[in-house]
Design an enzyme around this catalytic site. Structure first.
Site, PDB file in Angstrom:
ATOM      1  N   TYR A  50      13.887  -6.615  15.626  1.00 44.20           N
ATOM      2  CA  TYR A  50      13.845  -6.455  14.163  1.00 44.20           C
ATOM      3  C   TYR A  50      14.966  -7.280  13.510  1.00 44.20           C
ATOM      4  O   TYR A  50      14.734  -7.993  12.528  1.00 44.20           O
ATOM      5  CB  TYR A  50      13.987  -4.966  13.841  1.00 44.20           C
ATOM      6  CG  TYR A  50      13.870  -4.596  12.390  1.00 44.20           C
ATOM      7  CD1 TYR A  50      12.635  -4.604  11.742  1.00 44.20           C
ATOM      8  CD2 TYR A  50      14.992  -4.201  11.653  1.00 44.20           C
ATOM      9  CE1 TYR A  50      12.526  -4.237  10.409  1.00 44.20           C
ATOM     10  CE2 TYR A  50      14.893  -3.827  10.333  1.00 44.20           C
ATOM     11  CZ  TYR A  50      13.660  -3.845   9.703  1.00 44.20           C
ATOM     12  OH  TYR A  50      13.562  -3.476   8.379  1.00 44.20           O
ATOM     13  N   SER A  74       0.806  -1.227   0.000  1.00 42.12           N
ATOM     14  CA  SER A  74       0.000   0.000   0.000  1.00 42.12           C
ATOM     15  C   SER A  74       0.833   1.269   0.000  1.00 42.12           C
ATOM     16  O   SER A  74       0.354   2.335  -0.370  1.00 42.12           O
ATOM     17  CB  SER A  74      -0.931   0.018   1.220  1.00 42.12           C
ATOM     18  OG  SER A  74      -0.176   0.071   2.415  1.00 42.12           O
ATOM     19  N   ARG A  75       2.087   1.160   0.441  1.00 39.91           N
ATOM     20  CA  ARG A  75       2.916   2.385   0.524  1.00 39.91           C
ATOM     21  C   ARG A  75       4.404   2.013   0.540  1.00 39.91           C
ATOM     22  O   ARG A  75       4.757   0.828   0.554  1.00 39.91           O
ATOM     23  CB  ARG A  75       2.552   3.170   1.786  1.00 39.91           C
ATOM     24  CG  ARG A  75       2.872   2.413   3.056  1.00 39.91           C
ATOM     25  CD  ARG A  75       2.494   3.198   4.284  1.00 39.91           C
ATOM     26  NE  ARG A  75       3.343   2.829   5.394  1.00 39.91           N
ATOM     27  CZ  ARG A  75       3.117   3.144   6.653  1.00 39.91           C
ATOM     28  NH1 ARG A  75       2.054   3.849   6.957  1.00 39.91           N
ATOM     29  NH2 ARG A  75       3.963   2.790   7.594  1.00 39.91           N
ATOM     30  N   ALA A 129      16.471  -9.918  14.684  1.00 40.10           N
ATOM     31  CA  ALA A 129      16.161 -11.346  14.805  1.00 40.10           C
ATOM     32  C   ALA A 129      15.112 -11.758  13.766  1.00 40.10           C
ATOM     33  O   ALA A 129      15.222 -12.821  13.137  1.00 40.10           O
ATOM     34  CB  ALA A 129      15.666 -11.664  16.215  1.00 40.10           C
TER      35      ALA A 129
END
Ligand code: NAD
Length: 247
Positions: A157, A18-19, A159
């Site tokens: 993050y 979406s972005r 991991a």
């Protein structure tokens, strides 16, 4: 409108399309004639869907949570009913919840692992059933340089992204004999909403470690993903797209 017509009937599913990086990936595939299926937590804006539709392809936009396996399965049933095939899956949905290891709440650890790693597993498992029947397909997982090098304040993050690299290699071994390639792209620092939150000082320090002296653009990642999706003899690998970043 499209760059080529030979891929007119192909389909790509992009989680988090979406972005940001996912939106750029959607543009790259739409420009090459792929029908686009987007899955994201809050749904795409009508402008984003219109911009993709303007390439002359079909666009489906689904709102939901990648951590929910039954949702992943429902999406694949819809893709099968509407398009009959899924050629490319891009596991791009991801979040950060940064804080130092000693202060990290269990909920911050679990949320990041659930979305980034389990969400990727869910969509690989659901999509590969369809791809195995086709005996063809390409799966690309958007990991991160942080999964390769680690980072202060990003243990959860790092991991999750390191886990994605192990998942990529294992899936490549299991699915190769069915004609499916599985690869990862590991972006460095790319200008999106995710990096907008980064303090200017931290950005300046980062640039000192990037030989190409600039942050990346979402389109840089889209090019790498498209390359991996359209080749046939690379699997189980990680393509670093990071300006030469070293830590
Ligand atoms: P972004 O925050 O701009 O977009 C994230 C997307 O993921 C959104 O579409 C959001 O709806 C979706 N998403 C989040 N949680 C979801 C959930 N539970 N279910 C469904 N969709 C969900 O992020 P971005 O910067 O475009 O990053 C995209 C990917 O690239 C992420 O996996 C990120 O970890 C990775 N990455 C980004 C950078 C960077 O510098 N921006 C660097 C390395 C890796």
């Amino acid at each position: 409108m499209t760059e080529q017509t030979e891929n007119q009937t192909k389909t790509v599913l992009i989680t988090g399309g979406s972005r940001g990086i996912g939106a750029a990936i959607a543009h790259k595939f739409a420009a090459n004639g792929y029908h686009i299926i987007i899955v994201s937590r809050s749904g795409s804006t009508p402008e984003h869907v219109d911009a993709l539709t303007a390439y002359g392809v079909e666009v489906r936009d689904f709102k939901g949570d990648v951590t929910d396996f039954s949702f992943a399965k429902e999406i694949m049933d819809t893709v099968k009913a509407d398009f009959n095939t899924l050629d490319v899956l891009v596991n791009n949905a991801g979040i950060t919840r940064d804080t130092l290891l000693m202060r990290m709440k269990e909920s911050d650890f679990d949320a990041v692992i659930d979305i980034n790693l389990k969400g990727t597993f869910n969509f690989i498992q659901a999509a590969s059933k369809l791809m195995m029947k086709q005996r063809a397909g390409a799966i690309i997982n958007i990991a991160s340089v942080v999964g390769e090098m680690g980072n202060v304040g990003q243990a959860n993050y790092a991991a999750s992204k390191a886990g994605m690299l192990g998942l990529t290699k294992s899936a490549a071994r299991e699915l190769g004999m069915r004609g499916i390639t599985v690869n990862a792209v590991a972006p460095g620092y790319i200008e999106t909403d995710m990096t907008d939150e980064m303090p200017e000082k931290a950005k300046a320090a980062m640039l000192e470690n990037i030989p190409l002296s600039k942050l990346g653009q979402p389109s840089d990642i889209a090019e790498a993903v498209y390359f991996l999706a359209t080749q046939s003899y690379i699997t189980g690998t990680t393509l670093d797209v990071n300006g030469g970043l070293y830590m």
